[in-house]
Design a protein around this motif. Structure first.
Motif, PDB file in Angstrom:
ATOM      1  N   VAL A 189       0.834  -1.195   0.000  1.00 26.00           N
ATOM      2  CA  VAL A 189       0.000   0.000   0.000  1.00 26.00           C
ATOM      3  C   VAL A 189       0.872   1.249   0.000  1.00 26.00           C
ATOM      4  CG1 VAL A 189      -1.568   1.353   1.426  1.00 26.00           C
ATOM      5  CG2 VAL A 189      -2.075  -1.028   0.977  1.00 26.00           C
ATOM      6  N   HIS A 190       1.972   1.209   0.730  1.00 31.86           N
ATOM      7  CA  HIS A 190       2.884   2.360   0.721  1.00 31.86           C
ATOM      8  C   HIS A 190       3.394   2.617  -0.683  1.00 31.86           C
ATOM      9  CE1 HIS A 190       6.709   4.544   1.160  1.00 31.86           C
ATOM     10  NE2 HIS A 190       6.203   5.049   2.269  1.00 31.86           N
ATOM     11  N   GLY A 191       3.821   1.559  -1.364  1.00 31.67           N
ATOM     12  CA  GLY A 191       4.225   1.674  -2.752  1.00 31.67           C
ATOM     13  C   GLY A 191       5.653   2.096  -2.988  1.00 31.67           C
ATOM     14  N   GLY A 192       6.410   2.359  -1.918  1.00 35.57           N
ATOM     15  CA  GLY A 192       7.809   2.764  -2.069  1.00 35.57           C
ATOM     16  C   GLY A 192       8.727   1.831  -1.308  1.00 35.57           C
ATOM     17  N   GLU A 193       9.686   2.424  -0.601  1.00 38.09           N
ATOM     18  CA  GLU A 193      10.644   1.644   0.184  1.00 38.09           C
ATOM     19  C   GLU A 193      10.582   2.092   1.643  1.00 38.09           C
ATOM     20  OE1 GLU A 193      12.343  -0.899  -0.833  1.00 38.09           O
ATOM     21  OE2 GLU A 193      11.644  -0.719  -2.907  1.00 38.09           O
ATOM     22  N   PRO A 194       9.476   1.813   2.320  1.00 38.42           N
ATOM     23  CA  PRO A 194       9.360   2.247   3.721  1.00 38.42           C
ATOM     24  C   PRO A 194      10.358   1.516   4.617  1.00 38.42           C
ATOM     25  CG  PRO A 194       7.597   0.726   3.171  1.00 38.42           C
ATOM     26  CD  PRO A 194       8.308   1.023   1.879  1.00 38.42           C
ATOM     27  N   VAL A 195      10.906   2.240   5.560  1.00 39.21           N
ATOM     28  CA  VAL A 195      11.905   1.683   6.472  1.00 39.21           C
ATOM     29  C   VAL A 195      11.363   1.560   7.894  1.00 39.21           C
ATOM     30  CG1 VAL A 195      14.186   2.070   7.518  1.00 39.21           C
ATOM     31  CG2 VAL A 195      13.822   2.553   5.080  1.00 39.21           C
ATOM     32  N   VAL A 196      10.638   2.594   8.353  1.00 41.85           N
ATOM     33  CA  VAL A 196      10.213   2.655   9.758  1.00 41.85           C
ATOM     34  C   VAL A 196       8.703   2.489   9.860  1.00 41.85           C
ATOM     35  CG1 VAL A 196      10.204   4.013  11.879  1.00 41.85           C
ATOM     36  CG2 VAL A 196      12.148   4.172  10.302  1.00 41.85           C
ATOM     37  N   LEU A 197       8.288   1.516  10.658  1.00 41.53           N
ATOM     38  CA  LEU A 197       6.878   1.296  10.989  1.00 41.53           C
ATOM     39  C   LEU A 197       6.612   1.820  12.386  1.00 41.53           C
ATOM     40  CD1 LEU A 197       4.057  -0.223  10.661  1.00 41.53           C
ATOM     41  CD2 LEU A 197       5.189  -2.135  11.830  1.00 41.53           C
ATOM     42  N   ARG A 198       5.493   2.491  12.564  1.00 42.99           N
ATOM     43  CA  ARG A 198       5.006   2.818  13.902  1.00 42.99           C
ATOM     44  C   ARG A 198       3.698   2.068  14.095  1.00 42.99           C
ATOM     45  NH1 ARG A 198       5.372   7.507  17.663  1.00 42.99           N
ATOM     46  NH2 ARG A 198       3.469   7.539  18.933  1.00 42.99           N
ATOM     47  N   GLU A 199       3.644   1.247  15.114  1.00 45.20           N
ATOM     48  CA  GLU A 199       2.465   0.437  15.430  1.00 45.20           C
ATOM     49  C   GLU A 199       1.848   0.965  16.716  1.00 45.20           C
ATOM     50  OE1 GLU A 199       1.211  -4.263  16.238  1.00 45.20           O
ATOM     51  OE2 GLU A 199       3.329  -3.690  16.161  1.00 45.20           O
ATOM     52  N   ASP A 200       0.780   1.744  16.598  1.00 46.41           N
ATOM     53  CA  ASP A 200       0.084   2.253  17.777  1.00 46.41           C
ATOM     54  C   ASP A 200      -0.934   1.230  18.265  1.00 46.41           C
ATOM     55  OD1 ASP A 200       1.544   4.560  17.830  1.00 46.41           O
ATOM     56  OD2 ASP A 200      -0.090   5.904  17.243  1.00 46.41           O
ATOM     57  N   PHE A 201      -1.217   1.252  19.588  1.00 45.65           N
ATOM     58  CA  PHE A 201      -2.025   0.210  20.225  1.00 45.65           C
ATOM     59  C   PHE A 201      -1.391  -1.148  19.880  1.00 45.65           C
ATOM     60  CE2 PHE A 201      -4.898   3.712  19.062  1.00 45.65           C
ATOM     61  CZ  PHE A 201      -5.457   4.040  20.293  1.00 45.65           C
ATOM     62  N   CYS A 202      -0.094  -1.267  20.080  1.00 44.71           N
ATOM     63  CA  CYS A 202       0.663  -2.382  19.502  1.00 44.71           C
ATOM     64  C   CYS A 202       0.465  -3.709  20.210  1.00 44.71           C
ATOM     65  CB  CYS A 202       2.159  -2.047  19.479  1.00 44.71           C
ATOM     66  SG  CYS A 202       2.939  -1.967  21.119  1.00 44.71           S
ATOM     67  N   VAL A 257       3.718   1.378  20.424  1.00 48.75           N
ATOM     68  CA  VAL A 257       3.194   2.192  21.522  1.00 48.75           C
ATOM     69  C   VAL A 257       1.929   1.537  22.064  1.00 48.75           C
ATOM     70  CG1 VAL A 257       2.378   4.473  22.233  1.00 48.75           C
ATOM     71  CG2 VAL A 257       4.089   4.268  20.399  1.00 48.75           C
ATOM     72  N   ASP A 258       1.870   1.388  23.380  1.00 48.29           N
ATOM     73  CA  ASP A 258       0.668   0.848  24.026  1.00 48.29           C
ATOM     74  C   ASP A 258       0.624   1.346  25.459  1.00 48.29           C
ATOM     75  OD1 ASP A 258      -1.301  -1.761  23.191  1.00 48.29           O
ATOM     76  OD2 ASP A 258      -1.285  -1.169  25.300  1.00 48.29           O
ATOM     77  N   VAL A 259      -0.573   1.580  25.967  1.00 47.84           N
ATOM     78  CA  VAL A 259      -0.731   2.108  27.319  1.00 47.84           C
ATOM     79  C   VAL A 259      -0.664   1.017  28.379  1.00 47.84           C
ATOM     80  CG1 VAL A 259      -3.255   1.910  27.455  1.00 47.84           C
ATOM     81  CG2 VAL A 259      -2.074   3.805  28.637  1.00 47.84           C
ATOM     82  N   VAL A 299      -2.643   0.970  12.854  1.00 44.95           N
ATOM     83  CA  VAL A 299      -3.499   0.727  14.018  1.00 44.95           C
ATOM     84  C   VAL A 299      -4.391  -0.452  13.655  1.00 44.95           C
ATOM     85  CG1 VAL A 299      -5.269   1.641  15.547  1.00 44.95           C
ATOM     86  CG2 VAL A 299      -3.438   3.146  14.728  1.00 44.95           C
ATOM     87  N   GLY A 300      -4.112  -1.617  14.227  1.00 43.60           N
ATOM     88  CA  GLY A 300      -4.829  -2.829  13.860  1.00 43.60           C
ATOM     89  C   GLY A 300      -5.819  -3.302  14.902  1.00 43.60           C
TER      90      GLY A 300
END
Length: 268
Positions: free
Chosen positions: A24-37, A62-64, A106-107
Motif C-alpha cells: 500500500v505504501h508503494g515505495g521503500e518504507p523503512v520505519v513502521l510505527r504500530e500504535d495500540f501495539c 506504543v501501548d498504554v 493501528v490494527g
C-alpha cells in the motif's frame, strides 16, 4: 498457551499484514510505527522481513498497557530483536514524540479506543506530521487502520472458530458482540479462548480481552482523515500479500462481513 499466545494465533496475521502495508505504501518504507501495539507482533514481523531482505527496517510500538509492553519486550528478546524495535508505554493521544515514520498502523479495530471525533482528528493530524518526517524527511507515508462496518456491525451475537496451534493444541476462539448502540456508535466486544489438547480442555480464558469502542464508520474515518490534512484516502477489503484488486471504488463491492483497511496518504 496463555491468552497472549492465543490472541496472536487466532486474531493476528503478521505474515499477511506486513506485505500489505508495504504494498500500500508503494515505495521503500523503512520505519513502521504500530500504535495500540499490544505484544508488537506486527512490529516483529516487520523487522524480521527486513532481515530476510537484507535490510535494516525498524519499528516503534506504543501501548498504554504495562503488561503487554513487558510481554512485547520479552518476545522481542526471544526473537533476538535489539534496537530495531523501540517500545513506548503510553497513551497514543498523549505521547508527544515527533519521530518520523513511513507507515503508521493501528490494527485489530483499536482506533475505536478513541471515542471523540475531536480527539480522533487531533490524533490523525499528529500522525500525519510523523509521516511527513519519515524516509529522511521526504514524507509520502501512509496511515492504515482497520474497521468493521456494514449491516452486521451493530448486531449482537458471537461467532466461534477453531485454530490449530503450533503443537497438538486446538484453540477455540469466540468473538462476541456483547453490546451495540447504533445511536451512539458505541460497542462492547469480548474475546474468549478455550485450549484443547487431544480433545481435552487444558485452559479456558473467558473474557480474555474485552473492549469498549466507538465504532467509526468508513465514511466517518475518511472524513476525519481529510480534515486532519491527509492528501487522499483509500479503502481496501483484502489484507494480504497482494493488492492486485486495488482499493474499493464503490460500496456495493464490499462483501459480507465489512472488515476493511482505511488508508490515508500523507502525499498524493
Amino acid at each position: 498457551m496463555d491468552r497472549f499466545e492465543c490472541y496472536e494465533l487466532c486474531v493476528q496475521s503478521p505474515r499477511f499484514v506486513v506485505p500489505f502495508l508495504r504494498a500500500v505504501h508503494g515505495g521503500e518504507p523503512v520505519v513502521l510505527r504500530e500504535d495500540f501495539c499490544g505484544t508488537a507482533a506486527i512490529s516483529r514481523r516487520w523487522v524480521e522481513d527486513g532481515k530476510r531482505a537484507g535490510q535494516k527496517w525498524r519499528a516503534v510500538g506504543v501501548d498504554v498497557d504495562a503488561e503487554v509492553i513487558e510481554r512485547a519486550r520479552a518476545e522481542n528478546e526471544r526473537a533476538g530483536m535489539g534496537e530495531e524495535i523501540r517500545l513506548v508505554r503510553g497513551d497514543v493521544l498523549e505521547v508527544t514524540d515527533s519521530d518520523g515514520c513511513d507507515v503508521m498502523f493501528v490494527g485489530n479495530f483499536s482506533i475505536g479506543y478513541i471515542h471523540q471525533r475531536v480527539a480522533l482528528v487531533r490524533y490523525l493530524r499528529a500522525s500525519r506530521v510523523r509521516l511527513a518526517r519519515g524516509n529522511a524527511g521526504f514524507g509520502g507515508g501512509v496511515f492504515v487502520c482497520d474497521l468493521y462496518d456494514g449491516p452486521g456491525a451493530f448486531k449482537e451475537g458471537s461467532i466461534t472458530r477453531v485454530h490449530p496451534g503450533r503443537s497438538r493444541e486446538m484453540v477455540r476462539y469466540t468473538w462476541e458482540h456483547r453490546e451495540a448502540d447504533a445511536l451512539t456508535g458505541m460497542v462492547v466486544n469480548a474475546i474468549h479462548f478455550q485450549v484443547e489438547v487431544d480433545g481435552e480442555v487444558v485452559a479456558r480464558y473467558p473474557d480474555a480481552f474485552a473492549y469498549e469502542w466507538r465504532l467509526w464508520s468508513i465514511r466517518e474515518m475518511r472524513e476525519a482523515m481529510r480534515e486532519a490534512g491527509f492528501a487522499s484516502t483509500e479503502v481496501y477489503q483484502d489484507v494480504g500479500p497482494s493488492t492486485e484488486e486495488g482499493p474499493l471504488r464503490h460500496g456495493r463491492e464490499m462483501r459480507e462481513g465489512g472488515v476493511v483497511c482505511v488508508v490515508g496518504r500523507e502525499k498524493k
